[in-house]
Design a protein around this motif. Sequence first.
Motif, PDB file in Angstrom:
ATOM      1  N   TRP A   1     -11.296   2.099  -2.644  1.00  0.00           N
ATOM      2  CA  TRP A   1      -9.942   2.538  -2.347  1.00  0.00           C
ATOM      3  C   TRP A   1      -9.510   3.583  -3.361  1.00  0.00           C
ATOM      4  CZ3 TRP A   1      -7.673   0.868   2.057  1.00  0.00           C
ATOM      5  CH2 TRP A   1      -8.273  -0.222   2.694  1.00  0.00           C
TER       6      TRP A   1
ATOM      7  N   VAL B   1      -5.798   5.944  -4.641  1.00  0.00           N
ATOM      8  CA  VAL B   1      -4.344   6.038  -4.559  1.00  0.00           C
ATOM      9  C   VAL B   1      -3.987   7.518  -4.677  1.00  0.00           C
ATOM     10  CG1 VAL B   1      -3.943   5.655  -7.028  1.00  0.00           C
ATOM     11  CG2 VAL B   1      -2.127   5.146  -5.395  1.00  0.00           C
TER      12      VAL B   1
ATOM     13  N   TRP C   1      -8.680   3.315  -6.927  1.00  0.00           N
ATOM     14  CA  TRP C   1      -7.762   2.188  -6.949  1.00  0.00           C
ATOM     15  C   TRP C   1      -8.566   0.904  -6.988  1.00  0.00           C
ATOM     16  CZ3 TRP C   1      -3.302   1.534  -8.686  1.00  0.00           C
ATOM     17  CH2 TRP C   1      -2.536   0.418  -8.373  1.00  0.00           C
TER      18      TRP C   1
ATOM     19  N   LEU D   1       1.455   5.241 -12.539  1.00  0.00           N
ATOM     20  CA  LEU D   1       1.020   6.332 -11.671  1.00  0.00           C
ATOM     21  C   LEU D   1       2.000   7.504 -11.713  1.00  0.00           C
ATOM     22  CD1 LEU D   1      -0.235   4.206  -8.660  1.00  0.00           C
ATOM     23  CD2 LEU D   1      -1.655   5.699 -10.088  1.00  0.00           C
TER      24      LEU D   1
ATOM     25  N   LEU E   1       0.048  -2.562  -4.698  1.00  0.00           N
ATOM     26  CA  LEU E   1       0.850  -1.830  -5.671  1.00  0.00           C
ATOM     27  C   LEU E   1       1.942  -2.738  -6.212  1.00  0.00           C
ATOM     28  CD1 LEU E   1       1.230   1.508  -3.701  1.00  0.00           C
ATOM     29  CD2 LEU E   1       0.206   1.295  -5.949  1.00  0.00           C
TER      30      LEU E   1
ATOM     31  N   ARG F   1       0.809  -1.229   0.000  1.00  0.00           N
ATOM     32  CA  ARG F   1       0.000   0.000   0.000  1.00  0.00           C
ATOM     33  C   ARG F   1       0.841   1.277   0.000  1.00  0.00           C
ATOM     34  NH1 ARG F   1      -5.080  -1.090   4.048  1.00  0.00           N
ATOM     35  NH2 ARG F   1      -5.653  -3.097   3.186  1.00  0.00           N
TER      36      ARG F   1
ATOM     37  N   ALA G   1       3.487   6.717  -3.614  1.00  0.00           N
ATOM     38  CA  ALA G   1       2.120   6.262  -3.919  1.00  0.00           C
ATOM     39  C   ALA G   1       1.565   5.634  -2.649  1.00  0.00           C
ATOM     40  CB  ALA G   1       2.130   5.243  -5.052  1.00  0.00           C
ATOM     41  N   LYS G   2       0.416   6.134  -2.207  1.00  0.00           N
ATOM     42  CA  LYS G   2      -0.243   5.598  -1.012  1.00  0.00           C
ATOM     43  C   LYS G   2      -1.635   5.135  -1.387  1.00  0.00           C
ATOM     44  CE  LYS G   2       1.994   8.441   2.454  1.00  0.00           C
ATOM     45  NZ  LYS G   2       1.813   9.288   3.627  1.00  0.00           N
ATOM     46  N   VAL G   3      -1.943   3.894  -1.087  1.00  0.00           N
ATOM     47  CA  VAL G   3      -3.301   3.390  -1.268  1.00  0.00           C
ATOM     48  C   VAL G   3      -4.055   3.736   0.008  1.00  0.00           C
ATOM     49  CG1 VAL G   3      -4.733   1.353  -1.621  1.00  0.00           C
ATOM     50  CG2 VAL G   3      -2.537   1.554  -2.798  1.00  0.00           C
TER      51      VAL G   3
END
Length: 176
Positions: free
Chosen positions: A50, A52, A68, A88, A80, A30, A39-41
Amino acid sequence: MTAQLPPDSPSPNDSAERAPRRDPKTQDPRLWRDDGWTAKVIENEDDEGWAVAMIKDGEPEPALVGPWTMGRDKKNPKPLDANAFGTLVKTANEVLRRHEQQLHAMLHKSVRVNLPSGAAIDVTLDIVPDDDDPYAILRAHDGDGEQLAEIRIAPDFKLDRNSAQAWIEGGYKRPR
């Protein structure tokens, strides 16, 4: 789409100097960090899904937040991976590039006025968006690039062929 960033995200008041040093590369399901991007989920607050967030290193706000994909269990997010992260990063860079182009287009305008003599004069308007005293610089250049006139004016001046021609015909005096 409104998404909530995790508590460990930098706040808008954090500066780049106070931001914690990050490992050059993180590859968690994540959270990925590499090439100046994170990149953060995150959970999507608007619905059961969800999102991103793509955050450029040193920036307080995400450059891109988008939906996401759900994982196979239809409950947790898809992890990811290198391909997704690369896509992304490319998309976030494109968003930033378009934003810069739009800002440039808003702050810098130009028109060409063809005179009856056949000469062409290029008139440019450069807006300086100062918080306390915004202004614009109106300039005229001949066909060889030599500056003919320059004047500081209000930033809301509307530059078009007619206003440029009126400025030229008025002897480059301050437009009203």
